[in-house]
Design an enzyme around this catalytic site. Sequence first.
Site, short mmCIF file in Angstrom:
data_model
loop_
_atom_site.label_atom_id
_atom_site.label_comp_id
_atom_site.label_asym_id
_atom_site.label_seq_id
_atom_site.Cartn_x
_atom_site.Cartn_y
_atom_site.Cartn_z
N GLY A 1 3.32 5.59 -14.00
CA GLY A 1 3.99 5.02 -12.82
C GLY A 1 3.89 5.93 -11.61
O GLY A 1 3.46 7.08 -11.71
N GLY B 1 4.81 8.49 -9.64
CA GLY B 1 5.72 9.62 -9.72
C GLY B 1 5.78 10.41 -8.43
O GLY B 1 6.67 11.24 -8.22
N LYS C 1 2.20 9.03 -0.11
CA LYS C 1 1.90 9.82 -1.32
C LYS C 1 2.41 11.24 -1.08
O LYS C 1 2.02 11.87 -0.11
CB LYS C 1 0.38 9.82 -1.52
CG LYS C 1 -0.06 10.20 -2.91
CD LYS C 1 -1.55 9.87 -3.10
CE LYS C 1 -2.10 10.56 -4.32
NZ LYS C 1 -3.56 10.38 -4.44
N ARG D 1 -1.55 6.17 2.43
CA ARG D 1 -2.73 5.55 1.85
C ARG D 1 -2.67 4.04 2.09
O ARG D 1 -1.61 3.42 1.97
CB ARG D 1 -2.75 5.86 0.36
CG ARG D 1 -3.88 5.22 -0.39
CD ARG D 1 -4.16 5.93 -1.69
NE ARG D 1 -3.14 5.70 -2.69
CZ ARG D 1 -3.18 6.23 -3.92
NH1 ARG D 1 -4.18 7.03 -4.25
NH2 ARG D 1 -2.23 5.99 -4.79
N ASP E 1 -5.40 4.60 -15.46
CA ASP E 1 -4.40 4.47 -14.39
C ASP E 1 -5.02 4.76 -13.03
O ASP E 1 -4.37 4.52 -12.00
CB ASP E 1 -3.19 5.39 -14.64
CG ASP E 1 -3.60 6.82 -14.88
OD1 ASP E 1 -4.38 7.07 -15.81
OD2 ASP E 1 -3.14 7.70 -14.13
P1 AMP Z 1 -2.93 11.31 -11.27
O1 AMP Z 1 -3.31 12.70 -11.57
O2 AMP Z 1 -2.84 11.02 -9.81
O3 AMP Z 1 -3.74 10.29 -11.94
O4 AMP Z 1 -1.42 11.15 -11.81
C1 AMP Z 1 -1.07 10.92 -13.14
C2 AMP Z 1 0.40 10.61 -13.23
O5 AMP Z 1 1.17 11.78 -12.96
C3 AMP Z 1 0.90 9.56 -12.25
O6 AMP Z 1 1.87 8.81 -12.92
C4 AMP Z 1 1.50 10.38 -11.13
O7 AMP Z 1 2.47 9.67 -10.42
C5 AMP Z 1 2.09 11.55 -11.90
N1 AMP Z 1 2.20 12.76 -11.08
C6 AMP Z 1 1.20 13.58 -10.71
N2 AMP Z 1 1.66 14.59 -9.94
C7 AMP Z 1 2.99 14.42 -9.81
C8 AMP Z 1 4.03 15.13 -9.13
N3 AMP Z 1 3.80 16.23 -8.41
N4 AMP Z 1 5.29 14.65 -9.25
C9 AMP Z 1 5.55 13.55 -9.97
N5 AMP Z 1 4.61 12.85 -10.61
C10 AMP Z 1 3.34 13.26 -10.54
MG MG Z 2 -3.38 8.56 -10.53
#
Ligand code: AMP
Ligand code: MG
Length: 487
Positions: free
Chosen positions: A86, A88, A109, A172, A248
């Site tokens: 989700g 985050g 973001k 974004r 995702d």
């Molecule tokens: P991604 O690396 O963008 O594919 O992110 C994978 C998951 O980790 C997603 O659900 C993001 O929302 C969550 N996520 C990555 N970095 C953070 C952060 N600094 N704080 C909270 N959630 C994060």
């Molecule tokens: Mg992602």
Amino acid sequence: MNFGFDNSFYRSMEGFYSPAEAAIPSAPKLLIFNHILATQLGLEAASADDETLARLFSGEVLPEGADPLALAYAGHQFGHFSPQLGDGRALLLGEIVAPDGARFDIQLKGSGPTAFSRNGDGRAAIGPVLREFLVSEAMAAMGVPTTRALAAVATGDRVQRERAHPGAVLTRVASSHIRVGTFQFFAAHYGADHVTQLATYSIRRHFPDLVDTENPPLALLDRVIALQCELIAHWLGVGFVHGVMNTDNVAISGETIDYGPCAFMDRFAGHTVFSSIDANGRYSYGRQPHIMHWNMARFAEALLPAVHAVNPASVDTAKAMVEAIPKRFSGEWLKRMRQKLGFAEAAEGDEVLIDGLFDELEKHQIDFTLFFRGLAMILRGDGMMLENLSPDPEAMAPWIFDWWERVARETDAPLDRADAMDAINPLYIPRNHKVEAALASAEAGDLAPWTELLDVVRNPYVERAEWQDYAVPAPADAGPYTTFCGT
Ligand code: AMP
Ligand code: MG
């Protein structure tokens, strides 16, 4: 500033998201605003001052009509299923409809934690924000389907990673943020009714021509596969390595999404990996078509309950669609490579010629981007550029001879062929050493190198004498380039 929000997801998809709020930044300062994009979107931002833009695009001020929310999704990360991911670190402000009728999500973001943050801080550091801005603008300029970047704002807060960095928020713009992982989430936790609801919404929003098909979820699968085949062929064609092709991070719209540890190849090598966390090379340059196939198999699995609900017999058709992906991808890839090589027509033997090219490029460590520009120069009677790409000027000669014979059979005049090639083969890409230097300066407070690089990659095709330095690879002794995740 009036966005004219029309939030269809918020209105019609309750239960598929969690309402959320942005954290208040301590001292928002505008880094950049994409006025060209704003105009295309019909946003009247021209009269807004930097302070107003900084407040809006950092989350300090909620624009009128916004319904901020975080989307629920799951996903396979490096092959392992995470049932609960989700948004985050992202906040969907709402949807706008551009003057041409196209609908877009406006998302912040890095604007603070949400219900899906788990142990994360919901924040983003300035480096990854400016990297995503730059690379997504470069991709757009090269005609690769992609999410866009509307604004970047420094928050004035520090973000702790391996060390502390200045924080920033990226705005974004995406035709939606529905991912393969969104379907996986509702398939895993809820089942057929929810998957059908999500499929119906997705089809109405993205592919209205599929509404009246016999089995709409099946038609959705077919369309998403088609778009992924095109997208990955496009990536390979410009030497792009996404780096985290988790399910995702696959948008069903067919746009490139979630720029993390992505980068462009300099010298050609099929196994190229940049991401520090991809130790096994799962998401290397050359494996991207295979991973796309794998991801589409996961998409099919998630959609199956909805496909079955319309007609149980269609399940076999879905299976056959997934099995046919390699062939479908090859068709897209061949089409793109023919364009890159200056072939307007298809001829027997092209596949063998193209396969041979990649062996040669790898053997002689030729710069991928410059090679195609050098080929076009040969059509203009100038072989110098190609000869200079390798310490051995004769390195590519046998392959080039074969290519020359092939291109000579084309109907168009050589000079027209050369121009057609230059119109799709970029001269300027975000070169890793340039990106790194620009981000380091930006982090230290000087945005000028980053702004200039942005200007260069937004104009990838037409050579300019003053940009010569942007068209050369990193020095051979620069060592391997490594990128890090985590916006
Ligand atoms: P991604 O690396 O963008 O594919 O992110 C994978 C998951 O980790 C997603 O659900 C993001 O929302 C969550 N996520 C990555 N970095 C953070 C952060 N600094 N704080 C909270 N959630 C994060
Ligand atoms: Mg992602």
